[in-house]
Design a protein around this motif. Structure first.
Motif, PDB file in Angstrom:
ATOM      1  N   CYS A 170       0.701   5.818   0.263  1.00  0.00           N
ATOM      2  CA  CYS A 170      -0.048   7.030   0.567  1.00  0.00           C
ATOM      3  C   CYS A 170      -0.176   7.862  -0.679  1.00  0.00           C
ATOM      4  O   CYS A 170       0.826   8.135  -1.332  1.00  0.00           O
ATOM      5  N   MET A 201       3.256  -9.396   7.569  1.00  0.00           N
ATOM      6  CA  MET A 201       3.325  -8.219   6.701  1.00  0.00           C
ATOM      7  C   MET A 201       2.522  -8.413   5.419  1.00  0.00           C
ATOM      8  O   MET A 201       2.235  -7.455   4.701  1.00  0.00           O
ATOM      9  N   ILE A 208       9.316   0.140   3.927  1.00  0.00           N
ATOM     10  CA  ILE A 208       8.537  -1.093   4.055  1.00  0.00           C
ATOM     11  C   ILE A 208       9.249  -2.240   3.338  1.00  0.00           C
ATOM     12  O   ILE A 208       9.352  -3.354   3.856  1.00  0.00           O
ATOM     13  N   ASP A 226      -4.608  -7.984   9.848  1.00  0.00           N
ATOM     14  CA  ASP A 226      -4.481  -8.195  11.288  1.00  0.00           C
ATOM     15  C   ASP A 226      -5.465  -9.273  11.732  1.00  0.00           C
ATOM     16  O   ASP A 226      -6.584  -9.363  11.215  1.00  0.00           O
ATOM     17  N   LYS A 230      -3.171  -0.495   1.034  1.00  0.00           N
ATOM     18  CA  LYS A 230      -3.568   0.047   2.325  1.00  0.00           C
ATOM     19  C   LYS A 230      -4.816  -0.703   2.762  1.00  0.00           C
ATOM     20  O   LYS A 230      -5.895  -0.518   2.210  1.00  0.00           O
ATOM     21  N   SER A 275       8.578   6.141   2.161  1.00  0.00           N
ATOM     22  CA  SER A 275       7.742   5.253   2.968  1.00  0.00           C
ATOM     23  C   SER A 275       7.762   3.837   2.405  1.00  0.00           C
ATOM     24  O   SER A 275       7.938   2.857   3.140  1.00  0.00           O
ATOM     25  N   ASN A 306      -7.337  -1.639   5.749  1.00  0.00           N
ATOM     26  CA  ASN A 306      -7.800  -1.203   7.068  1.00  0.00           C
ATOM     27  C   ASN A 306      -6.828  -0.202   7.702  1.00  0.00           C
ATOM     28  O   ASN A 306      -6.561  -0.227   8.898  1.00  0.00           O
ATOM     29  N   GLY A 307      -6.282   0.675   6.856  1.00  0.00           N
ATOM     30  CA  GLY A 307      -5.414   1.736   7.334  1.00  0.00           C
ATOM     31  C   GLY A 307      -3.967   1.360   7.523  1.00  0.00           C
ATOM     32  O   GLY A 307      -3.149   2.196   7.904  1.00  0.00           O
ATOM     33  N   ALA A 308      -3.604   0.084   7.272  1.00  0.00           N
ATOM     34  CA  ALA A 308      -2.222  -0.372   7.465  1.00  0.00           C
ATOM     35  C   ALA A 308      -1.641  -0.853   6.137  1.00  0.00           C
ATOM     36  O   ALA A 308      -2.356  -1.404   5.305  1.00  0.00           O
ATOM     37  N   TRP A 309      -0.339  -0.639   5.943  1.00  0.00           N
ATOM     38  CA  TRP A 309       0.329  -1.114   4.736  1.00  0.00           C
ATOM     39  C   TRP A 309       0.529  -2.631   4.805  1.00  0.00           C
ATOM     40  O   TRP A 309       1.004  -3.151   5.789  1.00  0.00           O
ATOM     41  N   LYS A 310       0.191  -3.304   3.714  1.00  0.00           N
ATOM     42  CA  LYS A 310       0.392  -4.750   3.613  1.00  0.00           C
ATOM     43  C   LYS A 310       1.072  -5.075   2.280  1.00  0.00           C
ATOM     44  O   LYS A 310       0.987  -4.318   1.319  1.00  0.00           O
ATOM     45  N   THR A 366       0.816  -1.202   0.000  1.00  0.00           N
ATOM     46  CA  THR A 366       0.000   0.000   0.000  1.00  0.00           C
ATOM     47  C   THR A 366       0.838   1.235   0.000  1.00  0.00           C
ATOM     48  O   THR A 366       1.945   1.245   0.481  1.00  0.00           O
TER      49      THR A 366
END
Length: 370
Positions: free
Chosen positions: A21, A82, A63, A86, A218, A59, A220-224, A19
């Motif tokens: 930004c 990663m 990662i 979650d 992105k 960013s 649920n708001g987290a980078w995967k 993901t």
């Protein structure tokens, strides 16, 4: 449960995403005069856009490096988490418990995690050089990403909501998964952004430099991350792909099987047959099975397959492949090394000193005797 496990393994080989930004909206500069406002605004937007692009690349680079550091340290749990939503560890715990209860043998969570990632882990460290390109995914790629991650997200949600019921009725998980269409699965995904990232990497063992690709999402708001091609599975060289051809072919075929299952090409039931690069060796193939489509899908995941001779025992969605590179017929590889799915007797009959045809004959007899 075999279908769930094969499905998850196969989905991890499908193009998926890191993901990223997106650029922030530039704040408007205060107006002074019309001419000055236009100039200041344009300069501010240009500067901020460049800053956002630099920030995004930095960013993503962080990662990628974090993932490669974990990969090089063989930190299977970190690389796994990663790539997953979650809550995935509860899914792994549940699958391990179901497998242990059913097969009456101990399957650890660590073993399950390693099995899921077997396709990405090689025999050399991989060094990061630079990010070469970052692109937003197109609609088709986004749907594929949502279909992939949506499966994991559905598993997390369903197991959390039905933990006690699954404990008393393990088959419930497979039964409910069978009811889902590909659109249903995609709808479960909460991907808000997705990017295709191209990197320059180095295969430390040989010093070979190559391009690796991955998607960042992105979720649920987290980078995967999804690692398909991240470590150059398609781009290192055909020679690297062909070092263990049976492994590459089997994994590609399991992916092809799951795709055909999702597309409604595989009816319910238990099937065991042989498909081969030599059509005369095809054995016990069901009338409904589209051999041509299966081979086309397999080749899309392993482009060097035509440089090999192979046969695969396909049993309930699991491919057991025996293969060799045409230029090296003496080097026969098998993957997986051991059969299950009621074909365990083959394990005691096949030896490494046998010829390709001898191994094939044993597999034919085992299927005929089932």
């Amino acid at each position: 449960m075999k279908r769930i496990i094969a499905g998850i393994i196969a989905f991890t080989t499908v193009l998926c995403a890191f993901t990223g930004c997106g650029p922030d909206t530039a704040d408007e500069a205060e107006e002074t005069t019309t001419v000055e406002t236009t100039t200041v605004s344009e300069e501010a937007e240009t500067t901020e856009a460049a800053t956002d692009a630099d920030s995004t690349e930095a960013s993503f680079e962080a990662i990628v490096k974090e993932f490669l550091d974990a990969y090089n340290e063989r930190d299977y749990q970190k690389t796994f988490e990663m790539q997953m939503p979650d809550g995935i560890m509860k899914v792994i715990k549940t699958i391990a418990e179901i497998e242990n209860a059913k097969d009456e043998k101990e399957v650890s969570e660590d073993t399950v995690i390693k099995d899921y990632q077997e396709y990405i882990y090689g025999d050399s460290k991989v060094n990061f050089k630079e990010i070469k390109d970052i692109e937003s995914v197109d609609e088709s790629e986004l749907f594929n990403l949502k279909s992939s991650f949506g499966m994991y997200e559905w598993l997390v949600k369903f197991i959390n909501e039905h933990e006690d019921e699954i404990a008393s009725d393990p088959e419930m998980l497979d039964e409910e998964a069978d009811k889902l269409s590909i659109d249903d699965i995609a709808a479960f995904s909460n991907i808000s952004e997705a990017y295709r990232v191209t990197m320059q990497l180095e295969y430390e063992k040989t010093g070979l430099s190559y391009e690796g690709r991955m998607y960042l999402v992105k979720l649920n708001g987290a980078w995967k991350i999804n690692t398909f091609e991240a470590l150059g599975e398609r781009t290192r060289t055909s020679q690297k792909q062909l070092e263990v051809p049976a492994s590459s072919i089997a994994k590609a075929q399991m992916t092809a099987w799951v795709e055909m299952d999702v597309e409604g090409e595989i009816p319910d039931g238990k099937y065991c047959f042989i498909i081969s690069s030599d059509e005369s060796k095809n054995h016990n193939i069901p009338e409904w099975f589209d051999t041509e489509l299966f081979c086309e899908k397999t080749e899309s995941y392993f482009e060097s397959i035509n440089d090999t001779e192979w046969f695969s025992v396909i049993c309930n969605g699991i491919a057991y492949t025996t293969a060799y590179v045409k230029t090296r017929p003496e080097n026969i590889s098998r993957y997986p090394q051991y059969f299950d799915n009621s074909l365990e007797d083959i394990n005691d009959l096949i030896t490494d000193d046998m010829s390709f045809d001898e191994m094939y004959d044993i597999c034919v007899k085992a299927i005929d005797d089932k």
